[in-house]
Design an enzyme around this catalytic site. Structure first.
Site, short mmCIF file in Angstrom:
data_model
loop_
_atom_site.label_atom_id
_atom_site.label_comp_id
_atom_site.label_asym_id
_atom_site.label_seq_id
_atom_site.Cartn_x
_atom_site.Cartn_y
_atom_site.Cartn_z
N GLY A 69 47.62 76.64 71.86
CA GLY A 69 46.43 76.04 71.17
C GLY A 69 45.47 77.32 70.71
N THR A 70 45.41 78.28 71.68
CA THR A 70 44.48 79.44 71.35
C THR A 70 44.81 80.25 70.24
OG1 THR A 70 44.36 79.67 73.84
CG2 THR A 70 43.58 81.67 72.52
N ASN A 149 37.62 69.01 76.19
CA ASN A 149 38.47 69.29 77.13
C ASN A 149 37.69 68.96 78.61
OD1 ASN A 149 37.36 71.72 75.74
ND2 ASN A 149 38.07 72.79 77.65
N GLN A 177 43.44 68.42 73.15
CA GLN A 177 43.27 67.51 74.16
C GLN A 177 43.67 66.00 73.50
OE1 GLN A 177 42.71 67.71 77.27
NE2 GLN A 177 42.60 69.70 77.50
N SER A 197 48.81 72.04 71.30
CA SER A 197 49.79 72.86 72.12
C SER A 197 50.54 71.88 72.99
CB SER A 197 48.47 73.37 73.11
OG SER A 197 49.05 74.34 74.12
N HIS A 199 51.92 72.13 76.14
CA HIS A 199 51.66 71.83 77.58
C HIS A 199 50.75 70.83 77.99
CE1 HIS A 199 48.16 74.56 78.77
NE2 HIS A 199 48.51 75.09 77.68
N THR A 235 60.03 86.18 66.44
CA THR A 235 61.23 85.48 66.60
C THR A 235 61.01 84.12 67.11
OG1 THR A 235 62.54 87.18 67.09
CG2 THR A 235 63.39 85.25 68.07
N CYS A 323 38.95 77.75 82.27
CA CYS A 323 38.58 79.10 81.70
C CYS A 323 37.34 79.50 82.28
CB CYS A 323 38.42 78.84 80.10
SG CYS A 323 39.61 77.85 79.76
C1 LIG Z 1 43.89 73.91 76.43
C2 LIG Z 1 42.96 73.88 75.30
C3 LIG Z 1 43.02 75.19 74.23
C4 LIG Z 1 44.13 76.06 74.40
O1 LIG Z 1 45.50 75.99 74.52
P1 LIG Z 1 46.66 76.86 75.04
O2 LIG Z 1 47.81 76.35 74.68
O3 LIG Z 1 46.47 76.75 76.59
O4 LIG Z 1 46.37 78.18 74.63
C5 LIG Z 1 42.32 75.15 73.31
N1 LIG Z 1 41.65 74.14 72.94
C6 LIG Z 1 41.57 72.88 73.87
C7 LIG Z 1 40.36 71.84 73.76
C8 LIG Z 1 42.18 73.07 75.06
O5 LIG Z 1 42.14 71.82 75.89
#
Ligand SMILES: *Cc1c(COP(=O)(O)O)cnc(C)c1O
Length: 390
Positions: A69-70, A149, A177, A197, A199, A235, A323
């Site tokens: 996500g980042t 989030n 989210q 993302s 995870h 990669t 965070c």
């Molecule tokens: C967790 C999150 C991110 C960051 O995602 P990562 O894959 O952990 O870098 C960005 N935006 C929101 C709203 C999130 O909840």
């Protein structure tokens, strides 16, 4: 252990892990290989691309895999900024964005961009009138998250997208989210770019994607090889991408039942907390809310102490967001919905998944009913408040 921090990360699904496994062991080829051993990795990536796209009504070719996500948020803002700066250097975001968006916007400000930060109402929603009023001839991009989030509030995406489209402005949404948890449709919602993302929906950590609508220009973020149609060098994370695809397909297939089941537990938690613990405030929108999010402020309490006592009972939860915890500042999201510092400090986020049971919820409320009075008994603010009542 009771795990109620699914907004920070979710448990990797075992079925998802099994689909990833061969790509870590036997089928380990670099997808850029020219031999037939590489072909299976290429096919696996393309299958995952189609799976990820299907969830949001996108085309497979519009999905670019990233490290999460980042990276997707950074790429969307900075990549669009570079590609469109001839049009103008104005960007609109909301006050409750994730730091990946907020700090990317700050970085653009240092490069001469102007950033309008839209306030949100007490429920955490942006005003559509304020958005429309903020758009200028030099506005390039509106970036507003799909769901928050911390407080779980879902934004009126369809209306936001319609406003952006009407004014010829690009619309990016951080859907980290929301993706796989609530319905999203990039066409219906006029979304041009979308971050997700793996995870956050029972996939592996360190892999995500950016959806980029066909025709939108986006400059690469990193220099290197020709992967992802020369847009994202490095990669390919084949097992991670395979896991993302499998988790996306699972989330889409079970979305309706998961939404229903998770929100029943959420509403039970909210109801019991409100009815059985005094001086609490539920944060976020009552109905336009992620199925798995509960965010509550307990007055006259420090969040840190509460988390420690919950942890001692085997309960994983968070205060503010992962965070911001570790710093003493209250969350920017809770301040943006108008909470005073002293109340924002006593916040608790319980984020559920389809694995969370009613018994888990009851155990957490029972624990809170012991913890909150204990902490309040030690609070000078609470003592003052009780004295004033007399
Ligand atoms: C967790 C999150 C991110 C960051 O995602 P990562 O894959 O952990 O870098 C960005 N935006 C929101 C709203 C999130 O909840």
């Amino acid at each position: 252990m009771i795990y109620m921090d699914n907004a920070a990360t979710t448990r990797l699904d075992e079925g998802v892990f099994e689909t990833m496994r061969p790509y870590m062991l036997e089928q380990f080829s670099n997808a850029a290989g020219t031999y037939s051993f590489a072909q299976k990795s290429i096919e696996a990536i393309e299958k995952a691309r189609a799976q990820a796209a299907h969830v949001i009504g996108a085309k497979a070719a519009e999905i670019y895999f990233t490290s999460g996500g980042t990276e997707s948020d950074n790429w969307a803002l900075k990549g669009i900024a570079k590609a469109y700066e001839k049009k103008g250097k104005h960007l609109i975001i909301s006050a409750i964005e994730h730091h990946a968006v907020l700090h990317s916007a700050k970085a653009l400000e240092r490069d001469g961009w102007e950033v309008t930060i839209l306030p949100v109402d007490a429920d955490g929603r942006v005003s559509l009138e304020a958005l429309e009023a903020a758009i200028r001839p030099d506005t390039v991009l509106v970036s507003i998250m799909a769901a928050n989030n911390e407080i779980g509030t879902i934004q009126p995406l369809e209306q936001i997208g319609a406003i952006a489209k009407k004014h010829g402005v690009l619309f990016h949404t951080d859907a980290v989210q929301a993706y796989g948890h609530i319905p999203l449709d990039v066409d219906k919602m006029h979304i041009d770019l979308l971050s997700a993302s793996a995870h956050k929906f029972h996939g592996p950590k360190g892999v995500g994607f950016l959806y980029v609508r066909k025709g939108v220009r986006l400059l690469p973020f990193m220099d290197g090889g020709a992967q992802e149609k020369k847009k994202r060098a490095g990669t390919s994370n084949v097992p991670g991408i395979v896991g993302l695809g499998a988790a996306a397909e699972w989330a889409e297939k079970h979305m309706d039942e998961n939404m229903r089941a998770v929100s029943v537990v959420r509403d039970h938690l909210i109801e019991r907390i409100e009815n059985e613990i005094p001086y609490v405030k539920i944060n976020g929108h009552r109905t336009e809310r992620l199925p798995g999010n509960v965010n509550v402020c307990f007055r006259y309490i420090e969040g840190e102490g509460m988390l420690m006592l919950l942890d001692a009972r085997g309960i994983c939860a968070s205060s503010g967001s992962a965070c911001t915890s570790g710093s003493l500042d209250p969350s920017h999201v809770l301040l943006a919905i108008g909470l005073p510092h002293e109340i924002a400090h006593g916040s608790l986020r319980l984020s559920l998944s389809e694995e969370t049971t009613m018994e888990d919820a009851d155990q957490v409320v029972d624990a809170l009913k012991e913890i909150i009075p204990t902490l309040r008994a030690m609070s000078p603010l609470y003592a003052d408040f009780i004295n004033e009542q007399k």
